[in-house]
Design a protein around this motif. Structure first.
Motif, short mmCIF file in Angstrom:
data_model
loop_
_atom_site.label_atom_id
_atom_site.label_comp_id
_atom_site.label_asym_id
_atom_site.label_seq_id
_atom_site.Cartn_x
_atom_site.Cartn_y
_atom_site.Cartn_z
N LYS A 102 0.84 -1.21 0.00
CA LYS A 102 0.00 0.00 0.00
C LYS A 102 0.87 1.26 0.00
CE LYS A 102 -4.01 -1.96 2.35
NZ LYS A 102 -4.77 -2.02 3.61
N TRP A 103 1.91 1.26 0.82
CA TRP A 103 2.80 2.43 0.88
C TRP A 103 3.59 2.57 -0.42
CZ3 TRP A 103 2.78 6.23 4.43
CH2 TRP A 103 2.05 6.00 5.61
N ILE A 104 4.02 1.46 -0.96
CA ILE A 104 4.78 1.48 -2.22
C ILE A 104 3.91 2.06 -3.34
CG2 ILE A 104 5.81 0.00 -4.01
CD1 ILE A 104 6.81 -1.79 -1.63
N LYS A 105 2.67 1.63 -3.40
CA LYS A 105 1.75 2.15 -4.43
C LYS A 105 1.38 3.61 -4.16
CE LYS A 105 -0.24 -2.21 -5.92
NZ LYS A 105 -1.40 -3.09 -5.92
N LYS A 106 1.10 3.92 -2.91
CA LYS A 106 0.68 5.28 -2.55
C LYS A 106 1.73 6.31 -2.96
CE LYS A 106 -0.90 8.05 1.33
NZ LYS A 106 -1.35 8.03 2.71
N TYR A 107 3.00 5.97 -2.75
CA TYR A 107 4.08 6.91 -3.05
C TYR A 107 4.80 6.58 -4.35
CZ TYR A 107 3.41 9.24 1.38
OH TYR A 107 2.87 9.96 2.41
N ASN A 108 4.23 5.64 -5.12
CA ASN A 108 4.81 5.26 -6.41
C ASN A 108 6.31 4.98 -6.29
OD1 ASN A 108 4.62 4.66 -9.13
ND2 ASN A 108 5.11 6.76 -9.76
N ASP A 147 15.16 -1.13 -7.03
CA ASP A 147 15.46 -2.46 -6.50
C ASP A 147 15.24 -2.57 -5.00
OD1 ASP A 147 17.65 -0.97 -5.67
OD2 ASP A 147 19.11 -2.50 -6.21
N ILE A 148 15.26 -1.46 -4.28
CA ILE A 148 15.02 -1.49 -2.84
C ILE A 148 13.68 -2.16 -2.53
CG2 ILE A 148 14.57 -0.04 -0.79
CD1 ILE A 148 17.44 0.07 -1.68
N PHE A 149 12.72 -1.99 -3.43
CA PHE A 149 11.38 -2.48 -3.17
C PHE A 149 11.11 -3.84 -3.80
CE2 PHE A 149 11.54 2.12 -3.00
CZ PHE A 149 11.21 2.29 -1.66
N SER A 150 12.17 -4.52 -4.15
CA SER A 150 12.06 -5.88 -4.69
C SER A 150 12.15 -6.88 -3.54
CB SER A 150 13.18 -6.14 -5.71
OG SER A 150 14.42 -6.23 -5.05
N ILE A 158 9.88 2.82 4.14
CA ILE A 158 8.47 3.01 4.45
C ILE A 158 8.31 3.67 5.82
CG2 ILE A 158 6.29 1.79 4.91
CD1 ILE A 158 7.07 -0.07 2.57
N GLY A 159 9.15 3.28 6.77
CA GLY A 159 9.10 3.91 8.10
C GLY A 159 9.30 5.41 8.03
N ALA A 160 10.20 5.87 7.18
CA ALA A 160 10.43 7.31 7.03
C ALA A 160 9.17 8.00 6.50
CB ALA A 160 11.61 7.57 6.10
N LEU A 161 8.48 7.35 5.58
CA LEU A 161 7.24 7.92 5.06
C LEU A 161 6.14 7.92 6.12
CD1 LEU A 161 7.26 6.17 1.57
CD2 LEU A 161 7.71 8.60 2.04
N VAL A 162 6.07 6.85 6.88
CA VAL A 162 5.06 6.73 7.93
C VAL A 162 5.19 7.85 8.96
CG1 VAL A 162 4.33 5.31 9.90
CG2 VAL A 162 4.69 4.25 7.66
N ILE A 163 6.41 8.06 9.46
CA ILE A 163 6.57 9.08 10.50
C ILE A 163 6.39 10.48 9.94
CG2 ILE A 163 7.96 7.60 11.99
CD1 ILE A 163 10.44 9.20 11.08
N LYS A 164 6.68 10.67 8.67
CA LYS A 164 6.45 11.98 8.03
C LYS A 164 4.96 12.23 7.89
CE LYS A 164 7.88 15.58 5.60
NZ LYS A 164 8.62 16.66 6.19
N GLU A 165 4.24 11.21 7.42
CA GLU A 165 2.80 11.37 7.17
C GLU A 165 1.99 11.40 8.47
OE1 GLU A 165 -0.61 8.65 5.23
OE2 GLU A 165 1.02 9.20 3.84
N TRP A 166 2.24 10.45 9.35
CA TRP A 166 1.44 10.34 10.57
C TRP A 166 1.79 11.40 11.61
CZ3 TRP A 166 1.57 4.35 11.73
CH2 TRP A 166 0.85 3.68 10.75
#
Length: 184
Positions: free
Chosen positions: A61-67, A71-74, A85-93
């Motif tokens: 969900k996070w990968i799709k949400k932020y496009n 290779d990191i996401f393989s 994803i954790g960096a995105l979570v703490i930024k968003e939440w």
């Protein structure tokens, strides 16, 4: 901070939650040693694994949400996705500032432009362990002598462990390791 702790307790198992507390405390000690901001170090250490136990579906969900691409996401690098994803979570939440988000993002692979806080969180994550062995003890010792030497040792240990498993170190980490080795 109490709100972050409650969130972590609800998202992480007891062992990982305890690890997060230990990393936060270790990060504060390292921040004191190197003159970094202790509050930022504590928070980054505390939340560094916020996404570690996300399911594959949550990660997707996070990968799709932020496009997110690359290779990191393989599947090959599944064990490091949580930092991005954790960096995105703490930024968003929590609208955490970029410096803390970057430290969370960089706590698995690092990068050649790591800040002092990034280095502190990376090293704290490696040395704040219940287990002890000669390698961890050497990392702990170096952490309080020279953060760059400690970082280099952490990456060398990581590279060796990966090689033993027949895997290669990610190019981002490898580039940083080679840089650390040449800057002696």
């Amino acid at each position: 901070i109490e709100e972050y702790k409650l969130l972590l307790q609800s998202r992480l198992n007891d062992k990982r939650y305890h690890h997060s507390l230990c990393v936060a405390n270790e990060a504060v000690r390292l921040a004191e040693k190197y003159g970094a901001n202790k509050e930022k170090a504590y928070i980054a250490g505390l939340v560094h694994d916020i996404a570690k136990e996300f399911s594959d579906e949550e990660n997707e969900k996070w990968i799709k949400k932020y496009n997110l691409t690359g290779d990191i996401f393989s599947d090959e690098y599944k064990n490091v996705i949580h930092s991005f994803i954790g960096a995105l979570v703490i930024k968003e939440w929590y609208e955490m500032e970029e410096e803390i988000c970057n430290a969370v993002r960089n706590h698995t692979l690092g990068n050649i432009s790591m800040t002092e806080l990034d280095k502190i969180i990376f090293v704290a994550d490696k040395i704040a362990r219940r287990v002890s062995n000669p390698i961890i003890e050497e990392e702990r010792k170096l952490a309080y002598q020279d953060i760059n030497k400690a970082l280099e040792l952490c990456f060398k240990v990581q590279e060796q462990k990966l090689q033993e498993k027949g895997k290669k170190m990610h190019p981002i980490s490898l580039e940083l390791l080679r840089l650390l080795e040449t800057n002696k």
